[in-house]
Scaffold this active site. Structure first.
Site, PDB file in Angstrom:
ATOM      1  N   MET A  25       0.863  -1.080   0.000  1.00 20.53           N
ATOM      2  CA  MET A  25       0.000   0.000   0.000  1.00 20.53           C
ATOM      3  C   MET A  25       0.916   1.146   0.000  1.00 20.53           C
ATOM      4  O   MET A  25       1.373   1.391  -1.007  1.00 20.53           O
ATOM      5  CB  MET A  25      -0.884  -0.148   1.127  1.00 20.53           C
ATOM      6  CG  MET A  25      -1.347  -1.521   1.064  1.00 20.53           C
ATOM      7  SD  MET A  25      -2.783  -1.874   0.455  1.00 20.53           S
ATOM      8  CE  MET A  25      -3.921  -2.079   1.405  1.00 20.53           C
ATOM      9  N   TYR A  69       6.944   5.388  -4.630  1.00 19.28           N
ATOM     10  CA  TYR A  69       7.258   5.487  -3.205  1.00 19.28           C
ATOM     11  C   TYR A  69       8.600   6.166  -2.967  1.00 19.28           C
ATOM     12  O   TYR A  69       8.727   7.011  -2.097  1.00 19.28           O
ATOM     13  CB  TYR A  69       7.274   4.102  -2.562  1.00 19.28           C
ATOM     14  CG  TYR A  69       5.920   3.453  -2.416  1.00 19.28           C
ATOM     15  CD1 TYR A  69       4.753   4.090  -2.845  1.00 19.28           C
ATOM     16  CD2 TYR A  69       5.803   2.193  -1.859  1.00 19.28           C
ATOM     17  CE1 TYR A  69       3.524   3.482  -2.713  1.00 19.28           C
ATOM     18  CE2 TYR A  69       4.570   1.574  -1.721  1.00 19.28           C
ATOM     19  CZ  TYR A  69       3.434   2.220  -2.151  1.00 19.28           C
ATOM     20  OH  TYR A  69       2.214   1.615  -2.012  1.00 19.28           O
ATOM     21  N   ASP A  70       9.618   5.749  -3.699  1.00 26.59           N
ATOM     22  CA  ASP A  70      10.941   6.341  -3.512  1.00 26.59           C
ATOM     23  C   ASP A  70      11.851   5.894  -4.643  1.00 26.59           C
ATOM     24  O   ASP A  70      12.137   4.705  -4.798  1.00 26.59           O
ATOM     25  CB  ASP A  70      11.541   5.919  -2.166  1.00 26.59           C
ATOM     26  CG  ASP A  70      12.698   6.809  -1.740  1.00 26.59           C
ATOM     27  OD1 ASP A  70      13.591   7.040  -2.568  1.00 26.59           O
ATOM     28  OD2 ASP A  70      12.711   7.266  -0.583  1.00 26.59           O
TER      29      ASP A  70
END
Length: 503
Positions: free
Chosen positions: A1, A303-304
């Site tokens: 998630m 996310y990154d």
């Protein structure tokens, strides 16, 4: 998630394997987080046209096949005002798990939802709660973890509907069994995971003694180490950290958004001011789609971009197939037993490094710029030690950016190769065996393990090959003495020494 980078304060996650010349191969550090929300809708009588119609605020119903806790959560989201005319997503099940499906075609950077600040779960929410005073001196992530656990143990928690859709665990390696961890034997991810688990356990024991046992009136239900790991995993995997002034924040609804490797920007979260109800304004977390999306498809974020597969596996419980997600951390250290320790440390610190330096080697990418100079600094000795004298202090790093001497360059090649070959011997499978396994129908955790160990081995092999090739070039390289003679006009272009006769 979903989400962003969690930074774990005061956690040293590198466990060096000491090798000659103060070198080590170690695991890299990891990190910690931040989040927002929207307004309510009003159902008006349908017998006569209302003067003000707000029926557009009602979002489409969910798929009936979704679990009941998701339906209950969605009802709560709508009742609490997180669904507005700017909400263009709803919960849905995808291969990645529970995510956000669009309710219309979305253009790039279009707002998909907004969450008012009053629904954010962060240190401010803890400070305003019943446990705010006793948690005031704790690390932010620990205070939020305790808050989450306490709310989860309360039947009447304000966040009950949100807490009920949170997973009990993820595929993060901190939740793996001993048998599953055995599949990453020899990897840096294993040592990092064990360090993180030990860190979380030690923090729990401290907080148990200092807070939980002393304040049973505030924590009437017993909190276990498993509870603490659950909260740590939730924060590690779901918290946002790129909002202004927010380093650790969970945002219900927004944190359902999943990750995609196809998203190449991290610009998706915004903090704005706007309506948070029919008659109120608030700071809002605004989530925008970084890509154009068709109605019914899933909204993704990145996310990154900088995390390695090991970081992704530790934080979120997945990895990517992209080669540049494979990394290995080379740890170099100036040993205190070095005769020139003080001089070398002074030079390192002058150039932004410390006694121990960590260099992330990424597959198919060049070495970090400071790595070779630091290696040459470590290997300096013998007749090359004159470069450590104070006379060269302001220029020595520039000299170290190029080969110093054949002996120095040969030493760093041998030491790095030996260290990498020793690391390779620690794996219980070969790359060929891993490649064959990847063709099988593996469960999610075994697939992560195979991908991690294969990726690390490929990076190690790349490092070994680079320094093997370097050794073959040693006789063709130009070293400091030749460069110095050329600068003085005492050396020809072919390296021959030039003499002048005096008359």
């Amino acid at each position: 998630m979903a989400y962003s980078k969690l930074e774990t304060p005061d956690l040293e996650m590198a466990t060096p394997i000491q090798t000659p010349m103060g070198m080590a191969l170690a695991s890299s550090s990891s990190s910690f987080l931040s989040l927002p929300r929207t307004p309510p809708h009003l159902l008006l009588p349908s017998k006569r046209p209302p003067r003000l119609s707000v029926t557009s605020l009602a979002s489409p119903d969910l798929d009936p096949s979704l679990p009941s806790n998701v339906h209950t959560f969605w009802q709560w989201v709508r009742q609490e005002g997180m669904v507005s005319y700017k909400t263009h997503v709803k919960p849905a099940i995808f291969p990645e798990g529970l995510g956000l499906a669009t309710t219309k075609n979305l253009s790039k950077n279009e707002v998909v939802l907004e969450v008012p600040k009053r629904f954010w779960i962060n240190p401010d929410a803890v400070a305003d709660s019943e446990i705010g005073n006793v948690c005031s001196g704790l690390k932010p992530w620990i205070s939020v973890a305790l808050f989450l656990i306490r709310e989860n143990l309360k039947g009447d928690s304000r966040w009950r509907r949100y807490l009920d859709i949170l997973p009990q665990e993820t595929d993060s390696t901190v939740f793996w069994s001993e048998e599953e961890l055995a599949e990453i034997q020899g990897t840096q991810l294993l040592s990092t995971t064990l360090n993180v688990k030990e860190y979380v356990k030690s923090e729990f024991l401290k907080v148990e003694e200092e807070i939980l046992l002393r304040h049973k009136d505030l924590f009437p239900s017993r909190i276990t180490l498993d509870d603490f790991f659950w909260a740590f995993g939730i924060l590690r995997s779901r918290a946002f950290s790129r909002l202004r002034g927010q380093n650790l924040v969970l945002i219900p609804f927004a944190d359902l958004v999943n990750h995609s490797a196809n998203v190449t920007t991290e610009e998706h979260a915004w903090e704005v001011k706007g309506p948070a109800g029919l008659f109120s304004w608030d700071v809002l977390f605004s989530l925008r789609s970084p890509l154009s999306v068709k109605a019914g498809d899933q909204v993704f974020i990145q996310y990154d971009l900088k995390k390695s597969n090991a970081d992704l596996a530790l934080d979120y419980g997945f990895i990517e197939q992209k080669s540049d997600r494979n990394a290995y951390t080379l740890t170099l250290e100036i040993p205190e037993s070095d005769l020139f320790f003080d001089d070398k440390l002074d030079i390192a610190e002058t150039n932004g490094l410390n006694q121990t330096a960590y260099f992330d080697i990424i597959l198919e990418r060049p070495f970090p710029p400071a790595m070779l100079p630091f290696l040459r600094l470590l290997a300096l000795g013998g007749t090359d030690a004159f470069l450590l004298e104070s006379l060269f202090r302001n220029s020595v790093w520039g000299h170290l950016e190029m080969p110093v001497s054949r002996a120095n360059e040969e030493l760093i090649c041998q030491v790095v190769r030996n260290a990498c070959e020793a690391a390779l011997s620690g794996y219980h499978t070969t790359i060929e065996e891993d490649e064959k396994l990847k063709e099988e129908n593996l469960d999610s955790r075994l697939r992560i393990a195979v991908g991690i160990r294969e990726g690390e081995k490929r990076v190690l092999q790349q490092i070994i090959q680079i320094f093997k090739d370097r050794e073959l070039e040693l006789d063709q390289l130009e070293y400091y003495q030749e460069r110095r003679l050329k600068d003085l006009g005492l050396c020809g272009e072919q390296g021959e020494i030039i003499f002048w006769e005096t008359k």
